[in-house]
Design a protein around this motif. Sequence first.
Motif, mmCIF file in Angstrom:
data_model
loop_
_atom_site.group_PDB
_atom_site.id
_atom_site.type_symbol
_atom_site.label_atom_id
_atom_site.label_comp_id
_atom_site.label_asym_id
_atom_site.label_seq_id
_atom_site.Cartn_x
_atom_site.Cartn_y
_atom_site.Cartn_z
ATOM 1 N N VAL A 200 -1.414 -12.018 13.244
ATOM 2 C CA VAL A 200 -1.200 -12.350 11.827
ATOM 3 C C VAL A 200 0.010 -13.261 11.699
ATOM 4 N N VAL B 297 -5.328 2.083 2.409
ATOM 5 C CA VAL B 297 -6.644 1.448 2.475
ATOM 6 C C VAL B 297 -7.177 1.409 1.052
ATOM 7 N N ILE C 42 -7.766 4.602 -5.320
ATOM 8 C CA ILE C 42 -7.140 3.889 -4.220
ATOM 9 C C ILE C 42 -6.637 4.918 -3.220
ATOM 10 N N ALA C 43 -7.416 5.152 -2.249
ATOM 11 C CA ALA C 43 -7.063 6.190 -1.285
ATOM 12 C C ALA C 43 -6.032 5.656 -0.308
ATOM 13 N N MET C 44 -5.088 6.507 -0.007
ATOM 14 C CA MET C 44 -4.108 6.109 0.999
ATOM 15 C C MET C 44 -4.452 6.815 2.302
ATOM 16 N N GLU C 45 -4.885 6.059 3.231
ATOM 17 C CA GLU C 45 -5.254 6.677 4.494
ATOM 18 C C GLU C 45 -4.437 6.081 5.622
ATOM 19 N N ASP C 46 -4.426 6.781 6.687
ATOM 20 C CA ASP C 46 -3.692 6.291 7.846
ATOM 21 C C ASP C 46 -4.477 5.168 8.506
ATOM 22 N N THR C 47 -3.818 4.032 8.684
ATOM 23 C CA THR C 47 -4.519 2.957 9.391
ATOM 24 C C THR C 47 -3.863 2.695 10.743
ATOM 25 N N THR D 272 -9.852 0.861 -1.977
ATOM 26 C CA THR D 272 -11.296 1.032 -2.148
ATOM 27 C C THR D 272 -11.825 0.500 -3.474
ATOM 28 N N ARG E 75 4.338 -4.686 3.620
ATOM 29 C CA ARG E 75 5.708 -4.183 3.721
ATOM 30 C C ARG E 75 6.724 -5.212 3.238
ATOM 31 N N ILE F 97 4.990 -7.130 12.070
ATOM 32 C CA ILE F 97 3.691 -7.660 11.689
ATOM 33 C C ILE F 97 2.927 -7.924 12.979
ATOM 34 N N SER G 131 -1.007 1.768 11.461
ATOM 35 C CA SER G 131 -0.078 0.649 11.595
ATOM 36 C C SER G 131 1.279 1.089 11.078
ATOM 37 N N HIS G 132 2.127 1.508 11.952
ATOM 38 C CA HIS G 132 3.463 1.954 11.573
ATOM 39 C C HIS G 132 4.481 0.862 11.832
ATOM 40 N N GLY G 133 5.674 1.063 11.268
ATOM 41 C CA GLY G 133 6.778 0.172 11.588
ATOM 42 C C GLY G 133 6.655 -1.151 10.850
ATOM 43 N N HIS G 134 7.719 -1.954 10.948
ATOM 44 C CA HIS G 134 7.793 -3.169 10.162
ATOM 45 C C HIS G 134 7.127 -4.345 10.855
ATOM 46 N N GLU H 289 10.517 0.060 3.212
ATOM 47 C CA GLU H 289 9.284 -0.450 3.831
ATOM 48 C C GLU H 289 8.086 -0.306 2.901
#
Lengths: 537, 203
Positions: free
Chosen positions: B20, A521, B4-9, A523, A107, B16, B11-14, A514
């Motif tokens: 990490v 993810v 490059i699949a975009m999947e939900d992980t 791949t 982000r 960190i 992790s929302h919001g800014h 953002e």
Amino acid sequence: MANHTIAETLYVPYLDEKGILSWLLSTDHKRIGIMYLISISTSFLIAGISSLLMRLELIAPGKTIVDAHQYNVLFTFHGTVMVFFFIVPGLAASLGNFLIPLMIGARDVAFPKLNLGSYWLYLLGATILLISLLKPADTGWTFYTPYSIKTGTDVILLTTGIFILGMSSILTGLNFIVTIHKLRAPGMTWHRLNLFVWASYATAILQLLATPVVGITLLLLIMERVFGIGFFDPAKGGDPILFQNFFWFYSHPAVYIMILPAFGVISEIIPVFSRKPIFGYKAMAYSLLAIALISFLVWAHHMFVSGMSEVAATIFSFLTMLVAIPTAIKVFNWTATLYKGSIQLHSAMLYALSLIFLFTIGGLTGVFLGSLAVDVHLHDTYFVVAHMHYVMIGGTVMGFFGALHFWYPKMFGKMFNEKVAKVAWALIFIGFNVTFFPQFILGTLGMPRRYADYPPEFHSLHELSTIGSLILGIGVFIMTVNLLRGLTNGEKAPENPYNSVSLEWQVPSPPPHENFEKIPVVTDYPYVYGKKNTQEG
Amino acid sequence: MEEIAMEDTHSHGHQIDPKVEYSAAKFGMWLFLGTEILLFGGLFAAYAIFRAKYAELFHEQHKELDVTLGAINTVVLIFSSLTMAMGVSAIQRGKRNLLSILLVITILCGIAFGVNKYFEYGAKFEHHLTPGTSIFFALYFMMTGLHMLHVFAGITILTVLLVLNLKGKFSANYNTPIEVGGLYWHLVDLIWIYLFPLLYLIS
């Protein structure tokens, strides 16, 4: 890629907020990247105008428009602004800031406030440079002692400004290294990173390791002028050659700070417009690191005629040849990527191809200069000037212009006029070669650099070079106007105009604050074009 | 594009992830300390070159330096590193007040070092030993001067941390700035440990 249809209602482009403070106080990496972009482009244009004035002076023997002192001031200004305000922070800070988080699926950078702080330091350094122009320095951008200690011009302010820019550069590099290590999206392994990210990583290492040394060198120079500490003054037991060693220990790696991001840029452009995976991904990634490493071991090749032992000179000459290996790997791999590709001559691609062609000339003439015997003849002649500009304009600036045209739709959400862009490219390409190729010949004939005048037998080649510089200037002018017009008059850019598979093209143009609605993810690596061809493993 | 699949992980919001953030801050500080050492590295290189060239001059002129004052300052700084380390360990166990006390001691040590150095410089100037006197004194003033700037920077950082701690910002769960600030202070100490023998104890 339909996952942000749901988000469409919430999508606010990062450019939407208005007002100067919303920019100067923004910690958004994209806004900081654009602010750097504006700053370095302005520096480039101003320093470019000063070089046109120099070329005008040289259009005929004798005094034309400026005298010798003014000419010294002009080339010092041209050199310092081009090197320290445009090309060193240049691609790394502007494109790096904009692209790295998008490419690794983050982000923002690891330390957003520090990032803004780096930009403020850049502005502070630039302000100090402007103040120093009340009594502009005439030392050349290298500030060689003993002249830089003796001259009555304002060396102290100028070097203070550059010292502060150095701090900015260090902090940016630090931020990027930590970002690339710690903030990669799930699945984004090291061998799935964009080559631009690898290039930024190698650049950041150089920024961290080399810049502190030039920092202390400039500090010592200031102290020498203020307190007379004598490190570089033979009368006090010091050694002027020590200054050169210190200076080039930074400034040679800095050459790669300038060029590596451009290598990264065209490694992104070429696969997209050849519709082929990059050839030899890992070799490309590791050759960047190899260049960074070797660059620390070659600084003394700038000093072959300054006085050093023959053994040392031979070793440095040999080490210099080593740089040719990883750079040649890159040139071969770009060419191999083009081979049998479906090549589209988009304006960005034209700049990328120019880089391969011109940088090869610049690189090969570098081998001439790295060879001891030849260097003694060519040192401090126009041959060096031409070599340097073939690397810096033919390499970095071509990469920079290519990047501007390539990522323009993503950065601003608009399209520029492609036909005008191609005309501008042609003028720039022709103008550049007409300006600098004659300088190779002038150099071999013995024309020394940094002189405001020359004997009549060099007249025609100098005249040709000046004509070339005007064509180059017109080309850059048309390109600038075309890009600026696109901001207001351009069509709306689609999300992914070139069907790139790289991550930064999978977000809206311009991206939201953002970056990602959901962290992606990953791949595969970002060069999967044509037949399924994974280099991963 | 589908590679490059975009999947939900999830992790929302800014924000960190704190883990990490902690490792990033620490890694960043270590990198920064590396650049600090390289900054001094130029001076150490100059020292090596000129000492090899003018061994006798270095030997003669180092006698002008006050070994006692230098030794006291060395002890003061090493002690302050100890209190800093104790402070980090205190906050990791959640002892906020103890951290405040230890930070105050560390800051006072830094100030004591500066006062000491002030008198030392003053005495040198009285004897007309200035940065322009010789290569040795040029090195002496450059190295200790640059180090002094770092002591001031360290004191500033520690004071900010003290204020934040008094406001209750740090706890056993969140103390990254204290640890990272501590690292910086240790570097300031470490550089002095090299400077002291190189300048004061040449034989």
